[in-house]
Design a protein around this motif. Structure first.
Motif, mmCIF file in Angstrom:
data_model
loop_
_atom_site.group_PDB
_atom_site.id
_atom_site.type_symbol
_atom_site.label_atom_id
_atom_site.label_comp_id
_atom_site.label_asym_id
_atom_site.label_seq_id
_atom_site.Cartn_x
_atom_site.Cartn_y
_atom_site.Cartn_z
ATOM 1 N N ARG A 75 0.807 -1.225 0.000
ATOM 2 C CA ARG A 75 0.000 0.000 0.000
ATOM 3 C C ARG A 75 0.841 1.276 0.000
ATOM 4 O O ARG A 75 0.536 2.225 -0.723
ATOM 5 N N ASP A 76 1.897 1.332 0.793
ATOM 6 C CA ASP A 76 2.665 2.573 0.926
ATOM 7 C C ASP A 76 3.988 2.547 0.170
ATOM 8 O O ASP A 76 4.842 3.416 0.379
ATOM 9 N N LEU A 77 4.156 1.555 -0.694
ATOM 10 C CA LEU A 77 5.326 1.522 -1.574
ATOM 11 C C LEU A 77 5.013 2.253 -2.873
ATOM 12 O O LEU A 77 3.864 2.308 -3.305
ATOM 13 N N ASP A 78 6.024 2.791 -3.512
ATOM 14 C CA ASP A 78 5.808 3.462 -4.800
ATOM 15 C C ASP A 78 5.474 2.452 -5.888
ATOM 16 O O ASP A 78 4.660 2.723 -6.774
ATOM 17 N N PHE A 79 6.107 1.321 -5.858
ATOM 18 C CA PHE A 79 5.742 0.180 -6.689
ATOM 19 C C PHE A 79 6.262 -1.056 -5.990
ATOM 20 O O PHE A 79 7.032 -0.979 -5.037
ATOM 21 N N VAL A 80 5.832 -2.220 -6.465
ATOM 22 C CA VAL A 80 6.252 -3.487 -5.873
ATOM 23 C C VAL A 80 7.247 -4.162 -6.806
ATOM 24 O O VAL A 80 7.160 -4.037 -8.031
ATOM 25 N N ALA A 81 8.196 -4.879 -6.216
ATOM 26 C CA ALA A 81 9.119 -5.710 -6.983
ATOM 27 C C ALA A 81 8.991 -7.149 -6.490
ATOM 28 O O ALA A 81 8.568 -7.395 -5.366
ATOM 29 N N TRP A 82 9.339 -8.083 -7.366
ATOM 30 C CA TRP A 82 9.374 -9.481 -6.906
ATOM 31 C C TRP A 82 10.590 -10.178 -7.471
ATOM 32 O O TRP A 82 11.209 -9.697 -8.426
ATOM 33 N N ASP A 83 10.947 -11.316 -6.864
ATOM 34 C CA ASP A 83 12.155 -12.055 -7.222
ATOM 35 C C ASP A 83 11.767 -13.321 -7.969
ATOM 36 O O ASP A 83 11.076 -14.195 -7.428
ATOM 37 N N LYS A 94 -0.793 -3.330 -6.864
ATOM 38 C CA LYS A 94 -1.078 -1.902 -6.977
ATOM 39 C C LYS A 94 -1.770 -1.576 -8.304
ATOM 40 O O LYS A 94 -1.931 -0.403 -8.629
ATOM 41 N N GLN A 95 -2.138 -2.632 -9.041
ATOM 42 C CA GLN A 95 -2.750 -2.463 -10.363
ATOM 43 C C GLN A 95 -1.905 -1.499 -11.201
ATOM 44 O O GLN A 95 -2.394 -0.549 -11.802
ATOM 45 N N ALA A 96 -0.615 -1.814 -11.224
ATOM 46 C CA ALA A 96 0.352 -0.900 -11.831
ATOM 47 C C ALA A 96 1.597 -1.681 -12.232
ATOM 48 O O ALA A 96 1.806 -2.820 -11.784
ATOM 49 N N ILE A 127 -4.581 -10.249 -10.830
ATOM 50 C CA ILE A 127 -4.930 -10.900 -9.568
ATOM 51 C C ILE A 127 -4.928 -9.803 -8.511
ATOM 52 O O ILE A 127 -3.888 -9.191 -8.245
ATOM 53 N N ILE A 128 -6.084 -9.535 -7.914
ATOM 54 C CA ILE A 128 -6.286 -8.298 -7.178
ATOM 55 C C ILE A 128 -6.964 -8.527 -5.832
ATOM 56 O O ILE A 128 -7.568 -9.573 -5.581
ATOM 57 N N SER A 129 -6.881 -7.522 -5.002
ATOM 58 C CA SER A 129 -7.562 -7.514 -3.709
ATOM 59 C C SER A 129 -9.048 -7.219 -3.896
ATOM 60 O O SER A 129 -9.428 -6.476 -4.812
ATOM 61 N N PRO A 130 -9.913 -7.743 -3.021
ATOM 62 C CA PRO A 130 -11.327 -7.350 -3.065
ATOM 63 C C PRO A 130 -11.533 -5.854 -2.841
ATOM 64 O O PRO A 130 -12.584 -5.319 -3.193
ATOM 65 N N GLN A 131 -10.535 -5.189 -2.260
ATOM 66 C CA GLN A 131 -10.635 -3.743 -2.040
ATOM 67 C C GLN A 131 -10.067 -2.926 -3.203
ATOM 68 O O GLN A 131 -10.031 -1.696 -3.136
#
Length: 661
Positions: free
Chosen positions: A257-265, A310-312, A451-455
């Protein structure tokens, strides 16, 4: 598409730095990530910082033309700190205090560690926040890896405080948890301990809240570092974290939520070797791919999950470059694999791919983990692939210039995942497996789901899939009602609405809070053992006429029609799948656990109702669409024939073709 690499200057003689930096740049690298595990070198003793080596490293990389991602080193607290404060070490589920000597050896609720973490983050931000080459920050490394839930005395107290904030009184907690069962009623907050070490299985409501508390602990700990960095760095510098998308112990929606974007490995061969059993049904045949390319469906699922947080757009912060060291077989990687992974990442919405690592490590746990270059500095297979990717950058950037179209959302709720994990009822009824069936069905038709959150913001989706809305309340029901009222098509899956958000079975007829929306009542439900099936008849063309694994008998309400009925005992004449018009949209309730072929037919039916065009994607092929162009990727050892409206194509083994429609 930006290309980067993970580099550990502290692992190599300073005599190598300038050469490494120049060779990275020559190979097409523009971003270098450093410092994630270097706390002992930054602060060799408490309060004594030695920045000179890091200053020179940053300047050397910058002089070679690189942008830099700096990492806070909190995933590996140094020995002097643990010696002074042994209570920083976490306690595992068996009540054992873990030792110093690896990484991730800390409790996220330890206040002393909070102060140390804040201090090092602030010091780094003040030192490098205004450096022109520093573009962003990675907090810690892979929250949840190895260890996610601590059971120490500090966590016990923090859990009690967390509960007091959540519940107005002990009476409310006792009511919500159903503690009257087995005489578990509490009359003091201090009586509530973590759920571990009980004689028999603990109260599932208690466990679910502890899982939520543990997840919140990581989000709160991360926020300490976000705040510390933001005080000193310019707004143009990003703050991110690199998740392991396959991990399920942390609610990544909260963490993101409070990250500018997400990264994954991303480690495709390891995930294919060790993760297939966690996401494919046990009686399914896992698709055959080349042994060293991984599973593009599994990796694609994690791309979609990370993008959906983050739908981004997102980053790959660690991309496998060769053999890894933590899997079953740790297969070698042949030419072409990295190229496939980089193109798939870009096509899935990744803005940057950062390769792990520049050189293979000579010491420590990862001595058998490949890099772009070998231990002696010679080039490995991944380096040659990097040069190929560099030569194709214009073609790659041209393909991804058009936006990624995602008309379909798949709901992922971590609380529901945890609730089903602790009480699956039927062996192998796993939340991600259920979601994955529908993800694969989408990809078999050339559809790209988020793949998203219900919110999440649901406004731009035409189709919403909720394969297991196991925990449901009126708020979720209203969210889904609003979606369908505005013209969206919703599919609810088996076991929906079974429990409330406190992990207690609803008093309402099933599917509970979602019953009015579904327009049907679950009259009976059966978990089916292996080799047992119930027959059905469906008006949906080509729907396989039997049910295995899980079956629900539905009674449609007035205005709800049956799309499939059981044709034999014990559910003869009752519905298996229903459809109801709701507002400007439709609601399908799928009361079975579908096999892949059945899920594909259901998705084709849903897509047709919104006039969404579909393709027929052969097994082994991954297809992505951007504008009028298709990227068809073959992850197998044999050519694959592929037909589109523009013609017939043969996609060669371990390769891809761009098709203009």
């Amino acid at each position: 598409m930006k290309l980067g690499v993970c580099y550990y200057p502290e692992h190599w003689s300073e005599n190598n730095w300038e050469t490494d930096a120049k060779e990275m740049h020559t190979a097409g690298i523009s971003i270098v990530r450093i410092a994630e595990f270097a706390w002992a070198k930054m602060e060799p003793e408490e309060g004594k910082y030695t920045w000179d080596w890091l200053d020179r490293s940053v300047d050397t990389l910058a002089s070679a033309g690189h942008q830099i991602v700096l990492c806070t080193p909190t995933a590996a607290p140094p020995a002097w700190m643990i010696e002074a404060h042994p209570d920083i070490l976490p306690v595992d589920e068996d009540g054992r205090r873990r030792r110093f000597g690896s990484r991730r050896h800390y409790c996220p609720n330890n206040k002393t560690y909070h102060e140390y973490s804040k201090r090092i983050a602030e010091a780094m931000a003040k030192r490098y926040g205004n450096h022109s080459a520093v573009i962003g920050w990675q907090i810690d490394n892979e929250f949840g890896c190895y260890f996610a839930r601590c059971y120490c005395d500090i966590c016990t107290k923090e859990f009690q405080h967390w509960l007091q904030r959540k519940y107005a009184s002990l009476d409310e907690l006792n009511e919500r948890w159903g503690t009257i069962f087995w005489s578990q009623t509490y009359d003091k907050w201090s009586q509530i301990e973590p759920y571990n070490l009980t004689v028999a299985e603990p109260n599932p409501s208690h466990v679910l809240d502890y899982y939520r508390f543990a997840s919140d602990s990581w989000a709160s700990y991360q926020q300490i570092q976000i705040d510390a960095l933001r005080e000193s760095i310019p707004s143009a510098q990003f703050v991110t974290h690199n998740i392991i998308a396959s991990q399920t112990t942390i609610d990544y929606h909260d963490l993101a939520r409070d990250l500018d974007f997400v990264a994954w490995d991303s480690y495709p061969t390891g995930y294919a070797e060790m993760g297939s059993q966690d996401i494919y049904a046990p009686d399914e045949q896992v698709p055959a791919y080349a042994h060293d390319t991984g599973d593009p469906l599994l990796i694609g699922f994690f791309h979609s999950l990370t993008r959906g947080l983050k739908q981004a757009p997102y980053w790959i912060m660690e991309q496998q470059t060769g053999a890894i060291n933590w899997s079953l077989y740790n297969t070698g990687v042949r030419p072409g694999a990295l190229r496939l992974w980089a193109w798939q990442a870009a096509a899935s919405g990744a803005e940057a791919t950062v390769f792990f690592r520049w050189k293979a490590s000579r010491f420590g746990l990862e001595q058998h983990h490949a890099g772009l270059r070998n231990h002696d500095g010679s080039t490995d297979t991944g380096y040659d692939d990097l040069l190929t990717i560099k030569s194709e950058r214009d073609k790659l950037d041209d393909f991804i210039a058009q936006p990624l179209q995602t008309d379909i959302g798949i709901l992922l709720d971590y609380s529901t995942l945890w609730a089903l994990e602790m009480q699956p009822h039927r062996k192998d009824f796993a939340y991600l497996k259920h979601l994955f069936v529908f993800y694969r069905a989408c990809k078999a038709l050339g559809l790209e789901p988020d793949i998203i959150s219900p919110q999440a913001d649901l406004s731009h989706y035409k189709i919403l899939l909720a394969p297991s809305a196991f925990l449901a309340d009126e708020a979720l029901a209203q969210t889904l009602t609003d979606f369908t009222s505005q013209g969206g098509n919703l599919m609810l899956g088996a076991r929906s609405g079974f429990k409330d958000l406190h992990n207690v079975v609803t008093e309402e007829p099933l599917p509970g809070a979602l019953r009015d929306l579904a327009g049907a009542r679950v009259a009976k439900w059966h978990a089916l053992p292996p080799k047992v099936s119930y027959s059905l008849q469906s008006e949906i063309a080509d729907f396989e006429p039997d049910v295995t694994f899980w079956a629900e008998a539905l009674e449609p309400a007035a205005g709800t029609r049956s799309l499939a009925n059981y044709s034999t005992a014990p559910f003869d004449g009752l519905a298996a799948i229903t459809e109801k018009t709701h507002g400007n949209g439709k609601v399908i309730y799928c009361g079975i656990y579908p096999r892949l072929a059945q899920a594909v037919v259901l998705m084709r039916h849903l897509a047709a109702s919104h006039a969404i065009p579909v393709l027929d994607i052969p097994s082994g092929l991954a297809v992505f669409q951007r504008g009028t162009k298709l990227l068809a990727m073959n992850f197998t050892e044999e050519p694959i024939a592929f037909s589109t409206k523009s013609g017939e194509y043969s996609i060669s083994a371990r390769n891809f073709t761009i098709i203009t429609e």
